[in-house]
Design a protein around this motif. Structure first.
Motif, mmCIF file in Angstrom:
data_model
loop_
_atom_site.group_PDB
_atom_site.id
_atom_site.type_symbol
_atom_site.label_atom_id
_atom_site.label_comp_id
_atom_site.label_asym_id
_atom_site.label_seq_id
_atom_site.Cartn_x
_atom_site.Cartn_y
_atom_site.Cartn_z
ATOM 1 N N ILE A 165 0.851 -1.223 0.030
ATOM 2 C CA ILE A 165 0.098 0.215 0.014
ATOM 3 C C ILE A 165 0.950 1.121 -0.141
ATOM 4 O O ILE A 165 0.595 2.208 -0.918
ATOM 5 N N ILE A 166 1.998 1.175 0.887
ATOM 6 C CA ILE A 166 2.686 2.741 0.941
ATOM 7 C C ILE A 166 3.794 2.757 0.035
ATOM 8 O O ILE A 166 4.340 3.586 -0.087
ATOM 9 N N ARG A 167 4.102 1.530 -0.959
ATOM 10 C CA ARG A 167 5.235 1.558 -1.864
ATOM 11 C C ARG A 167 4.610 2.508 -3.024
ATOM 12 O O ARG A 167 3.563 2.394 -3.567
ATOM 13 N N ILE A 168 5.608 3.301 -3.376
ATOM 14 C CA ILE A 168 5.469 4.407 -4.776
ATOM 15 C C ILE A 168 6.031 3.780 -5.663
ATOM 16 O O ILE A 168 7.075 3.916 -5.787
ATOM 17 N N GLU A 169 5.289 3.393 -6.651
ATOM 18 C CA GLU A 169 5.936 2.916 -7.945
ATOM 19 C C GLU A 169 6.247 3.759 -9.001
ATOM 20 O O GLU A 169 6.921 3.626 -9.947
ATOM 21 N N ASP A 170 5.359 4.924 -8.825
ATOM 22 C CA ASP A 170 5.205 5.837 -10.190
ATOM 23 C C ASP A 170 6.720 6.815 -9.879
ATOM 24 O O ASP A 170 6.834 7.336 -9.017
ATOM 25 N N PRO A 171 7.441 6.696 -11.032
ATOM 26 C CA PRO A 171 8.723 7.220 -10.932
ATOM 27 C C PRO A 171 8.723 8.946 -10.998
ATOM 28 O O PRO A 171 9.556 9.745 -10.594
ATOM 29 N N GLU A 172 7.421 9.322 -11.292
ATOM 30 C CA GLU A 172 7.222 10.920 -11.502
ATOM 31 C C GLU A 172 6.629 11.437 -10.310
ATOM 32 O O GLU A 172 6.964 12.558 -10.136
ATOM 33 N N ILE A 173 6.802 10.681 -9.306
ATOM 34 C CA ILE A 173 6.149 11.276 -7.934
ATOM 35 C C ILE A 173 7.565 11.269 -7.313
ATOM 36 O O ILE A 173 8.264 10.336 -6.714
ATOM 37 N N ASP A 174 7.890 12.643 -6.685
ATOM 38 C CA ASP A 174 9.171 12.925 -6.016
ATOM 39 C C ASP A 174 8.335 12.877 -4.283
ATOM 40 O O ASP A 174 7.993 14.097 -3.881
ATOM 41 N N ALA A 175 8.892 11.804 -3.845
ATOM 42 C CA ALA A 175 8.514 11.737 -2.305
ATOM 43 C C ALA A 175 9.092 12.712 -1.389
ATOM 44 O O ALA A 175 8.660 13.507 -0.358
ATOM 45 N N ARG A 176 10.508 13.271 -1.747
ATOM 46 C CA ARG A 176 11.153 14.081 -1.107
ATOM 47 C C ARG A 176 10.528 15.469 -1.121
ATOM 48 O O ARG A 176 10.443 16.230 -0.222
ATOM 49 N N GLU A 177 10.089 15.695 -2.640
ATOM 50 C CA GLU A 177 9.316 17.219 -2.512
ATOM 51 C C GLU A 177 8.204 17.327 -1.758
ATOM 52 O O GLU A 177 7.757 18.297 -1.275
ATOM 53 N N ILE A 178 7.430 16.138 -1.671
ATOM 54 C CA ILE A 178 6.019 16.131 -1.005
ATOM 55 C C ILE A 178 6.430 16.224 0.569
ATOM 56 O O ILE A 178 5.766 17.026 1.140
ATOM 57 N N MET A 179 7.350 15.630 1.027
ATOM 58 C CA MET A 179 7.781 15.741 2.518
ATOM 59 C C MET A 179 8.192 17.205 2.685
ATOM 60 O O MET A 179 7.812 17.819 3.877
ATOM 61 N N ALA A 180 8.892 17.752 1.624
ATOM 62 C CA ALA A 180 9.500 19.124 1.878
ATOM 63 C C ALA A 180 8.051 20.141 2.163
ATOM 64 O O ALA A 180 7.901 20.875 2.804
ATOM 65 N N ARG A 181 7.367 19.828 1.030
ATOM 66 C CA ARG A 181 6.039 20.625 1.128
ATOM 67 C C ARG A 181 5.212 20.650 2.483
ATOM 68 O O ARG A 181 4.572 21.486 3.260
#
Length: 366
Positions: free
Chosen positions: A10-26
């Motif tokens: 469920i928590i694994r992000i497979e989409d390479p276009e999603i930047d998890a670091r950027e989301i956390m920074a926001r």
């Protein structure tokens, strides 16, 4: 095991276009922005200033801090949707604020229903704290009402003030010239009077309201506060000279241990402490001390030496002092002691020890 694998899927992000670091920074940026709207934690000095503005009753003990905290919390106990709305967007910020206000207006009924249980809980907590404060104040009133009136006792049956002043006067000269002396458990101000007569600066601290007021009426500088509390509020290594008369004789052991510990922290390196106490090895001292109903115990000089050494005083010296009024009694007993020694070798020495000097003087340096 299967559940944990499903959670990982469920928590694994497979989409390479999603930047998890950027989301956390926001997310972190938005949290920091919201922190500006939260009530900040206040230092005790700020809380004191706030308390003066709203006229919170003042107490020279931890109850004052409790009162301030209760009144401060009262302002934030009601929880509602009426919190400041802001936006960090430079151009469309005003529009965002307007939209948020409109949405909040339509959702007010729902938000009030959501927040009402929290407001009710906060109110119950405040009510409980108020009851605790009332109980503490009632207990304080009972204790104060039952307290022994030391000033009335001293006026009628206590030791003459001038005589006590003469006894402690010698300690004034033990402190370096020009150094202000702190006198803990100042009593009627006998040591402060001796300092004043010799042109020395001294400040007294006395927990008994009657004695503190009496000393002030004599033109002496005296703080009405328990010495332990005074030391707790004093800056570390700021005291240069301290005098204590009858140290530990009217307080519990815990009080004595705590004050000695605080002196070890609050006195500067090289600062001097002088203590003048009754000597429990002397019958003269025991008879004189226990005439005062407020005296609980006499502290043995070796016990005082141990406590000061444990509090990191580098040098401790003890000197035994006789009361001048004991001289006549000693002369009368001298012949009797000699007879005892002849009749029973050693008996005279034991008796002489019991009839030894009534006081001991402690000089200690940090």
């Amino acid at each position: 095991m299967e559940g944990s694998q499903e959670m990982e899927e469920i928590i694994r992000i497979e989409d390479p276009e999603i930047d998890a670091r950027e989301i956390m920074a926001r997310i972190e940026e938005r949290l920091r922005a919201r922190e500006k709207d939260l009530p900040p934690e206040m230092a005790m000095e700020e809380l004191e200033e706030w308390g003066r503005r709203v006229k919170v009753p003042r107490y020279d003990d931890p109850l004052h801090e409790l009162s301030l905290a209760i009144e401060y919390a009262r302002h934030y106990a009601p929880v509602s949707a009426d919190h400041p709305i802001a936006s960090s967007k430079p151009v469309i910020g005003p529009l965002v604020v307007l939209v948020k206000r409109v949405i909040r207006k339509f959702m007010r009924l729902y938000l009030d229903l959501v927040f009402s249980p929290q407001s009710a809980f906060n109110g119950e907590v405040l009510e409980a704290l108020e009851k605790v404060r009332e109980l503490l104040m009632e207990e304080r009133a009972l204790c104060d009402g039952a307290a022994f009136d030391r000033l009335s006792y001293y006026r009628r049956w206590g030791e003459d003030r001038e005589r006590v002043k003469e006894r402690v006067a010698g300690a004034v000269e033990l402190f370096p010239p020009g150094t202000e002396i702190l006198n803990l458990y100042a009593g009627r101000g006998e040591f402060l009077l001796a300092c004043s007569e010799r042109g020395r600066e001294a400040l007294g601290v006395e927990g008994d309201a009657g004695l503190a007021a009496f000393a002030r009426e004599s033109g002496l500088r005296v703080e009405h506060m328990e010495p332990r509390q005074y030391l707790e509020r004093t800056a570390t290594e700021s005291l240069k000279a301290v005098f204590v008369h009858e140290f530990g004789e009217r307080n519990g052991r815990a009080e004595l241990y705590r004050v000695v510990e605080l002196l070890g922290h609050k006195m500067a390196k090289g600062a001097q402490l002088v203590v003048l106490n009754h000597c429990p090895r002397s019958l003269f001292a025991c008879e004189a001390a226990y005439r005062d109903p407020t005296v609980l115990r006499l502290v043995h000089p070796e016990t005082m030496h141990f406590l000061l050494a444990a509090a990191h005083f580098q040098k401790v010296e003890i000197e035994y002092l006789a009361d001048p009024e004991e001289t006549a009694a000693r002369e009368e007993l001298a012949g009797l002691l000699a007879q005892w020694e002849q009749a029973r070798p050693g008996a005279g020495g034991i008796a002489g020890e019991l009839l030894g000097p009534a006081f001991y003087l402690v000089k200690a340096w940090r």
